[in-house]
Structures are given as structure tokens and as C-alpha cells.
Design a protein around this motif. Sequence first.
Motif, short mmCIF file in Angstrom:
data_model
loop_
_atom_site.label_atom_id
_atom_site.label_comp_id
_atom_site.label_asym_id
_atom_site.label_seq_id
_atom_site.Cartn_x
_atom_site.Cartn_y
_atom_site.Cartn_z
N GLY A 1 -7.91 -5.45 -2.13
CA GLY A 1 -7.22 -4.86 -0.93
C GLY A 1 -5.83 -5.38 -0.42
N ALA A 2 -5.59 -6.52 -1.18
CA ALA A 2 -4.19 -7.05 -0.95
C ALA A 2 -2.87 -6.19 -1.33
CB ALA A 2 -3.87 -8.28 -1.75
N TYR A 3 -3.27 -5.00 -2.00
CA TYR A 3 -2.36 -3.82 -2.17
C TYR A 3 -2.52 -2.61 -1.33
CZ TYR A 3 -1.02 -6.66 -6.27
OH TYR A 3 -0.45 -7.54 -7.37
N ARG A 4 -3.20 -2.76 -0.42
CA ARG A 4 -3.70 -1.63 0.37
C ARG A 4 -2.27 -1.21 1.22
NH1 ARG A 4 -8.75 -0.07 4.36
NH2 ARG A 4 -7.98 1.76 5.31
N PRO A 5 -1.76 -2.22 2.01
CA PRO A 5 -0.48 -1.90 2.41
C PRO A 5 0.51 -1.53 1.92
CG PRO A 5 -1.41 -4.16 3.15
CD PRO A 5 -2.19 -3.80 2.11
N MET A 6 0.78 -1.89 0.73
CA MET A 6 1.69 -1.34 -0.32
C MET A 6 1.61 0.22 -0.53
SD MET A 6 2.44 -2.19 -4.46
CE MET A 6 3.18 -3.67 -3.93
N ALA A 7 -0.06 0.56 -0.80
CA ALA A 7 -0.19 1.96 -1.03
C ALA A 7 0.08 2.88 0.50
CB ALA A 7 -1.51 2.06 -1.60
N SER A 8 -0.47 2.11 1.48
CA SER A 8 0.05 3.01 2.59
C SER A 8 1.14 3.16 2.91
CB SER A 8 -0.83 2.10 3.78
OG SER A 8 -2.27 2.11 3.64
#
Length: 270
Positions: A253-260
Motif C-alpha cells: 500500500g505504500a505505492y497507493r498514493p503514487m498510483a492515485s
Amino acid sequence: MRGLAERGAALLGGLLRHAERVSGGDLSQILRVTLEDGRQAIVKTGSHPKIEAAMLRAIAASGAPAPSVLAVSDEVLALELLPGGEGLGGAWASLGHALATLHAASGARYGWPEDYAFGPVAIENGWSDDWPRFWAARRLLTHVAHLPAALARRVEALAAALPDRLPAQPRLALLHGDLWGGNIVAAGGRVSGFIDPACYYGDAEVDLAMLSLFDQPGAPFFDAYGPLEPGHEDRRPIYMLWPALVHLRLFGGAYRPMASACCRPAGSKS
């Protein structure tokens, strides 16, 4: 480690003297081996060693730097040991020239003859004549079933808008497909090889976007690479979204902000 090293030595037709781990290799085991006859090589596992070997040969055939494939089996790939270990600090201009050379190689359609994978994450490469459709179907929508619901809806909305956001038929370029600093070997201010590829034919801006995701190419790189097409700034987050989704699935989930962030409408700052 010993088992892989011995398999690599046997594949090279020699006896193992020494083996040591090489840094990197989140999704594969990578060793530097020395044989009794003094030869050295990189030996690695991977999702599909024979496909990776074909990709490295395609990069070399373009005139761009890549390690020579010394031997390959269904489980192990043995590669030329390249001079490296110095990072990209003084090699950005060399990288610009090398990447321009790679992208000058072209194909007949978008895609690649075979599918590939980043560990458990499949990379679908089926041929297409429609670039927005390829990017939607092969690079974005394949992840939707594995995403949180809110992010999945944003990815689906972006995929539906791609005919208005991406060129229908950009120039076909041979892409590295996983271009970041860890997959570029450099020494003496020059790039000695592209490694760990996930090649296919597509819009050259894909590699540029991936490179900008974790690294900061500056003027020396872009001056050497050459001019970019108008609108590339608006397309960059669309192309960054695919590796962001891959990282989200692989590493959490650490990469969820990047994807969003990559799903924002063109020009949006919110």
C-alpha cells in the motif's frame, strides 16, 4: 545460492570456483560467478529466462548497449559481466544517447511476441494496432481486479478516456519496459548496458516516464536524447501509472498514493 551458481557454471561449460550475490534482484536471484578457468559471468533466475534473453538480444541488435547472452536454459540465464558500479551521476548524457538508439529501433505493431511477468504480476503483450487500446487493455485494466475499489474505479475511468489522452498511433519504438536507475549499468561516465528488460514496442515516452518515476534526468540527458513531442507532460502520469500499479501489487500500500496521483485529470493539481 550454491545451487544456482553450480547450475550457471554447468550451463557455461565450466566448474565453479566462487560465487557472490549481486545487489538488486527483488524478483530474481542474481550472482556473480567465477569459473575455475577464470571466466566470470552474471548468473540469474527470472520469470522467463529465454524471453529475457531474446529481449537482451533485441536491445543489442538495436545498437544500444546490453550484456551478451552467454547461455540460457528454462531456469537460468548467464550474461556477460559488464563494467559498472558507478551509478548514473556522470552518465546522463550517455544514457540519453543510448536510449535514443534503443528507441530508434521499430516494429510492425504495438506489443511483443510473448507475454512476460514481474514475478507474480503478469505482463500482457498481445499485439495491437491501436495504442490507447493497448495501454488500456494490456497495462491498466489487467490490474483492476487486484486494486482497492476506489482506485479501481479511477483506473477504469482513465482507461475509458485514453482515446482522448493518448495518440492513436505514436511511432513504434523498442522499449526497455522497466527503465530505472537500477536497470542501467554505468562506469566511467558511460552506460555499459541496459539490464533486466521487459521489452515491447510502444510509445517511447513510456520509458521516459518510467525513468522519471524514481530518478531525476536533467538537461544532459534530454539534450542527448533529443526533442520530445508536444503534450508529453500531460501523458507522463498516464505512463507512470502502470509501474505504480505494478509496485502497488508487488510491494504493498505504500505505492497507493503514487498510483492515485497518476489518475488525476490532465492539468489537475488536486
